[in-house]
Design a protein around this motif. Structure first.
Motif, PDB file in Angstrom:
ATOM      1  N   ALA A 140      39.241  50.081  40.524  1.00 49.67           N
ATOM      2  CA  ALA A 140      40.003  49.055  40.665  1.00 49.67           C
ATOM      3  C   ALA A 140      40.444  48.758  42.054  1.00 49.67           C
ATOM      4  O   ALA A 140      41.261  49.532  42.639  1.00 49.67           O
ATOM      5  CB  ALA A 140      40.992  49.020  39.554  1.00 49.67           C
TER       6      ALA A 140
ATOM      7  N   ASP B 245      40.555  43.766  40.015  1.00 50.76           N
ATOM      8  CA  ASP B 245      42.296  43.919  39.973  1.00 50.76           C
ATOM      9  C   ASP B 245      42.482  44.549  38.899  1.00 50.76           C
ATOM     10  O   ASP B 245      41.707  45.178  38.066  1.00 50.76           O
ATOM     11  CB  ASP B 245      42.657  42.223  40.268  1.00 50.76           C
ATOM     12  N   GLY B 246      43.781  44.620  38.606  1.00 51.54           N
ATOM     13  CA  GLY B 246      44.238  45.540  37.614  1.00 51.54           C
ATOM     14  C   GLY B 246      44.078  44.856  36.209  1.00 51.54           C
ATOM     15  O   GLY B 246      43.604  45.685  35.237  1.00 51.54           O
TER      16      GLY B 246
ATOM     17  N   LEU C 231      41.707  46.779  33.226  1.00 47.52           N
ATOM     18  CA  LEU C 231      42.396  47.045  31.967  1.00 47.52           C
ATOM     19  C   LEU C 231      41.482  46.350  30.668  1.00 47.52           C
ATOM     20  O   LEU C 231      41.210  47.254  29.809  1.00 47.52           O
ATOM     21  CB  LEU C 231      43.834  46.349  31.782  1.00 47.52           C
TER      22      LEU C 231
ATOM     23  N   SER D 254      42.617  53.662  41.196  1.00 47.39           N
ATOM     24  CA  SER D 254      42.899  52.127  41.520  1.00 47.39           C
ATOM     25  C   SER D 254      43.838  51.965  42.971  1.00 47.39           C
ATOM     26  O   SER D 254      44.456  52.859  43.203  1.00 47.39           O
ATOM     27  CB  SER D 254      44.157  51.573  40.296  1.00 47.39           C
TER      28      SER D 254
ATOM     29  N   MET E  53      47.600  41.922  38.600  1.00 42.92           N
ATOM     30  CA  MET E  53      48.254  42.853  37.774  1.00 42.92           C
ATOM     31  C   MET E  53      48.088  44.293  38.822  1.00 42.92           C
ATOM     32  O   MET E  53      46.880  44.703  39.331  1.00 42.92           O
ATOM     33  CB  MET E  53      47.756  43.422  36.421  1.00 42.92           C
ATOM     34  N   ASP E  54      49.315  44.777  39.280  1.00 46.07           N
ATOM     35  CA  ASP E  54      49.095  45.906  40.387  1.00 46.07           C
ATOM     36  C   ASP E  54      48.746  47.239  39.581  1.00 46.07           C
ATOM     37  O   ASP E  54      48.678  47.346  38.308  1.00 46.07           O
ATOM     38  CB  ASP E  54      50.412  46.088  41.224  1.00 46.07           C
ATOM     39  N   GLY E  55      48.533  48.303  40.825  1.00 45.82           N
ATOM     40  CA  GLY E  55      48.223  49.384  40.058  1.00 45.82           C
ATOM     41  C   GLY E  55      49.411  50.124  39.187  1.00 45.82           C
ATOM     42  O   GLY E  55      48.971  50.979  38.227  1.00 45.82           O
TER      43      GLY E  55
ATOM     44  N   ASP F 164      51.608  48.541  37.324  1.00 45.06           N
ATOM     45  CA  ASP F 164      51.322  47.944  35.767  1.00 45.06           C
ATOM     46  C   ASP F 164      50.164  48.509  35.101  1.00 45.06           C
ATOM     47  O   ASP F 164      50.465  48.633  33.942  1.00 45.06           O
ATOM     48  CB  ASP F 164      51.556  46.447  35.987  1.00 45.06           C
ATOM     49  N   LEU F 165      48.930  48.593  35.695  1.00 51.87           N
ATOM     50  CA  LEU F 165      47.840  49.175  34.948  1.00 51.87           C
ATOM     51  C   LEU F 165      48.105  50.280  34.662  1.00 51.87           C
ATOM     52  O   LEU F 165      47.665  50.723  33.645  1.00 51.87           O
ATOM     53  CB  LEU F 165      46.817  48.878  36.203  1.00 51.87           C
ATOM     54  N   THR F 166      48.498  51.428  35.397  1.00 49.61           N
ATOM     55  CA  THR F 166      48.579  52.622  34.750  1.00 49.61           C
ATOM     56  C   THR F 166      49.606  52.655  33.609  1.00 49.61           C
ATOM     57  O   THR F 166      49.433  53.446  32.667  1.00 49.61           O
ATOM     58  CB  THR F 166      49.511  53.694  35.965  1.00 49.61           C
TER      59      THR F 166
ATOM     60  N   LEU G 113      45.873  56.871  42.253  1.00 55.58           N
ATOM     61  CA  LEU G 113      46.489  55.631  42.916  1.00 55.58           C
ATOM     62  C   LEU G 113      46.165  55.953  44.264  1.00 55.58           C
ATOM     63  O   LEU G 113      46.569  57.069  44.905  1.00 55.58           O
ATOM     64  CB  LEU G 113      47.875  55.425  42.774  1.00 55.58           C
TER      65      LEU G 113
END
Length: 818
Positions: A705, A731-732, A736, A749, A756-758, A760-762, A778
């Protein structure tokens, strides 16, 4: 410039580099002493001599740089000299910002000296240092005044257009000459014979400025306080000559070649002795034969005037010649043995003398610790007191050079893994400032003991058990059978890490394994201990000088090999009945330890010996990298002193072979690499000691990502080139969606992405059952401690900073996680 002038300039620059390194080493040590003196609230009688010496060193370095037209170093030294001049004249107080600016200038000079070419033009980093120093001399009324605009743009050495650079503020008019109080001469400062190490308290007020000085705002305490043995820097050395370390190394190598002459002399003596013994045996046999003939002649009443009588007379003459020959051989043997002893003594004495020349104080290694601790303290948000002891202990400079990386890693390990943050230490009832103590002391047998000790959280044994089980290294039963030291030593295994997240500082599981390997290559041992008061202690037991190589000469597969003596724990004969099976491999019990038994010939891929096998086995127990294996050899010949030579650039690395040596009679014999030999034996035996193969082709599927198309394409190309199947997301949110629809072994990522940032994705991946266990790496430009902690809280398995990014670290993290 003519070729001759160019060569002359290069010689000047080489001489300058040596001189500059001496000045900077002295200045670095002085900065450490200055920091200790300020925090101990010592008066001017201690501070002023230190400042005076710093001023002289900067002045001398400036002059030397001017003589070889090194403008960058000259300009930095000029500004540094101006600040130190104001300090020595009491025109400026020694505040924390002043101390930091001077320390940064010294570090900047070291960086300029370390990067080639040394005569490169003035760069932005140097301009920043000069500006920071000159700003200290700017009158208060001029601080904050608007600067004139820049009319033109500077071009970088690569021809790229840079942002406009604001010009430096003009230097103030000459400072008023205030007559300073007379300072005592540096030689007159009393030096204690052996001061005890002093640890500075957590808070130290800065010395009060003179009445005419401009007051400054209070500054937060520095993250690292350094206390150490004060060792004399200017010693009476008499007449000296400057010789480069490289030439000393060449001289030592040439002297070590004389070991061949010493061995040849020993071989000649043995050859003469053997010939002497053969002549003596021949005379005895001949005398017995003649005696028998004489007895037979008397019994048969043979005519004394016959042929036998004449032969016996001739034999008497031969006997006389044989006696003379034996006497001459005895004299020759005695003379050769005396010459051999004299040669051996001379070679050994010359080698010992040159090794003594190569000794350097341990301070040349330990002086890097205070700055390293300060920088890591800032990065991790921890406050550290560093105590150094035994800097005057002398060690071979070649050993000091090889210890630099292991020491840096152990210091990073102590600060990143061991010491807690001030908040956590307060909650545990500990002082806010963590303690890091490093000491060097002579040890028996020509060795030195290097201790690295901290008062942090110590080794978490339960966490070690969890990692060992999770990685499938050991079973519950095996771990239950281990005592505490054995369980603790698992952290030395390759790929083993208790860090919850992989960062640029820790979590790779390689550092401690490499540290132990380097220490063992130097002929030392790395030990791990838990001090009674808590924390962790690493101990390196090292030779003070690199000793002449000794090896155990063995035969295997009808060939000869040399095993390094330092890795051979014992040699013994075992009955065949003592060999049993442990799983699918032969094993035996030697002392209280069970270990695998492997034939050396099979490990090296040789045919087994055709010699008759009896009921006993010759065994050499070899230990390296924390593992032991009993190697079965055909015969153990001798423990010998040898000169090891490399195999040349054509054979830069041959598995299991460290080099070769020349034995008596000109026979070339391979010298075995103990660590690789044990790894090969473990692999061939199919044992539980077998390490994971880092080069095995990976077929896993990865999700990347990244919102930048350039970075996304770069990551995709790197990963696909290494055998991974790669799917990309912009993007995130896109990542997802694809993670829900597909099946991926790992996610890589970015952090800062739209929608969506990394982080929030995690968090979202961890919240869903399908992806809760999927490893997440990351890769981001955010390198602050807060961002790394947020990555841990979100559930990331690794955190790689783009500024320190290289594909090797990314690939290593992926291999470790899947």
């Amino acid at each position: 410039m003519s070729t001759e002038e160019e060569r002359f300039l290069q010689r000047l620059l080489a001489m300058f580099r040596i001189e500059a390194q001496e000045h900077l080493q002295t200045m670095s040590s002085l900065m450490v002493e200055l920091d200790v003196a300020v925090r101990a609230e010592d008066g001017g009688e201690v501070l002023q001599p230190l400042i005076e010496t710093l001023f002289r060193e900067a002045h001398s370095l400036k002059g030397a740089a001017r003589s070889v037209n090194l403008e960058t170093i000259e300009l930095i030294c000029r500004s540094l000299e101006s600040v130190l001049s104001a300090l020595r004249k009491n025109q400026m107080p020694l505040t924390a910002p002043v101390h930091r600016a001077v320390s940064d200038a010294v570090a900047g000079l070291e960086n300029v000296l370390a990067v080639e070419p040394i005569d490169r033009p003035l760069d932005l980093a140097a301009i920043k240092l000069i500006g920071a120093l000159d700003q200290l001399l700017t009158p208060p009324e001029e601080v904050g005044m608007p600067l004139p605009p820049v009319e033109s743009l500077a071009l970088s050495p690569l021809g790229l257009q840079l942002e406009p650079v604001m010009p430096l503020p003009p230097l103030p008019d000459p400072l008023p000459q205030v007559a300073p109080p007379p300072l005592p001469a540096l030689e007159a400062v009393p030096q204690p014979a052996a001061p005890a190490p002093v640890t500075a308290p957590a808070e130290h007020p800065v010395a009060a400025p003179p009445a005419h000085a401009v007051p400054e705002a209070p500054v937060a305490p520095a993250p690292a306080v350094i206390a150490h043995d004060i060792h004399p820097r200017h010693q009476e050395m008499g007449d000296t000559v400057r010789v480069s370390a490289g030439r000393l190394g060449v001289l030592l190598n040439e002297l070590e070649s004389l070991l061949g002459l010493k061995q040849d002399a020993t071989h000649r003596v043995e050859s003469i002795r053997a010939l002497h013994a053969e002549v003596a045996d021949w005379r005895r046999e001949r005398a017995r034969a003649v005696l028998g003939l004489r007895v037979a002649a008397r019994q048969q009443n043979t005519d004394s005037t016959g042929e036998l009588a004449r032969w016996l007379d001739m034999n008497t003459q031969d006997e006389l010649f044989g006696k003379q020959l034996q006497d001459r051989l005895a004299q020759l043997e005695q003379a050769a043995r005396q010459q051999q002893r004299a040669t051996a003594s001379l070679v050994d004495q010359l080698l010992d003398d040159v090794k003594q020349v190569l000794l350097q104080p341990a301070s040349s290694l330990l002086d890097l610790v205070p700055r390293l601790a300060r920088d890591l303290g800032i990065t991790t948000g921890k406050q550290i007191d560093v105590t150094l002891e035994g800097q005057s202990t002398e060690i071979d400079r070649r050993i000091l050079e090889q210890l630099k990386d292991p020491l840096i890693h152990l210091v990073r390990n102590a600060i990143d893994h061991g010491l807690e943050t001030p908040e956590k230490r307060r909650a545990l009832g500990k002082p806010e400032r963590g303690q890091l103590r490093i000491s060097v002391a002579p040890y028996e047998g020509g060795k030195v003991l290097l201790n690295i000790e901290d008062d942090g959280a110590g080794i978490a044994l339960q966490r070690i058990r969890e990692v060992a089980l999770a990685q499938g290294r050991y079973t519950e039963a095996q771990l239950d059978a281990m005592d505490t030291p054995t369980l603790r030593n698992l952290i030395f295994e390759t790929g083993f890490s208790t860090s919850p997240i992989l960062t640029d500082l820790s979590g790779h599981g390689l550092g401690l394994a490499i540290v132990r390997e380097k220490v063992e290559k130097l002929g030392g041992h790395l030990l791990l201990d838990a001090p009674p008061g808590g924390g962790t202690r690493f101990q390196m037991l090292l030779p003070a000088t690199l000793a002449t190589f000794r090896g155990v000469l063995v035969t295997a597969g009808e060939r000869q090999f040399v095993l390094p003596t330092r890795h051979v724990e014992r040699v013994l004969r075992l009955p065949v009945s003592a060999i049993s099976s442990m799983g699918s491999k032969p094993s035996t019990r030697i002392g209280d330890e069970a270990m695998a038994v492997v034939r050396l010939a099979e490990t090296l891929g040789l045919n087994a010996s055709t010699a008759a096998v009896d009921d006993w086995l010759n065994v050499a127990v070899v230990a390296a990298s924390g593992r032991r294996i009993a190697f079965v050899v055909d015969a153990v010949m001798a423990d010998i002193e040898v000169l090891v030579k490399g195999l040349g650039p054509q054979l830069r690395h041959v598995r299991n072979i460290a080099g070769a040596t020349l034995l008596e009679g000109g026979q070339v014999v391979p010298v075995l690499n103990a660590a690789e030999l044990i790894a090969s034996a473990a692999a061939s035996a199919g044992s539980s000691l077998r390490p994971a193969d880092p080069d095995a082709p990976a077929q896993q599927s990865l999700l990347v990502a990244e919102d930048s198309i350039t970075s996304r394409s770069l990551l995709k190309g790197i990963l696909e080139a290494n055998g991974y199947k790669v799917t990309t997301a912009v993007d995130g949110l896109d990542a997802l969606t694809q993670a829900r629809a597909g099946q991926f072994d790992l996610v890589v990522s970015d952090v800062e992405m739209p929608r969506m940032d990394g982080f929030d994705l995690t968090t979202r991946l961890r919240a869903e059952s399908k992806t809760a266990a999927t490893p997440v790496i990351l890769v981001t430009a955010l390198d602050s401690r807060e961002h790394k902690e947020r990555g841990v809280e979100a559930g990331a398995n690794a955190y790689i900073v783009k500024s320190a990014f290289d594909q090797t670290s990314l690939l290593a993290a992926i291999r470790r996680l899947i």
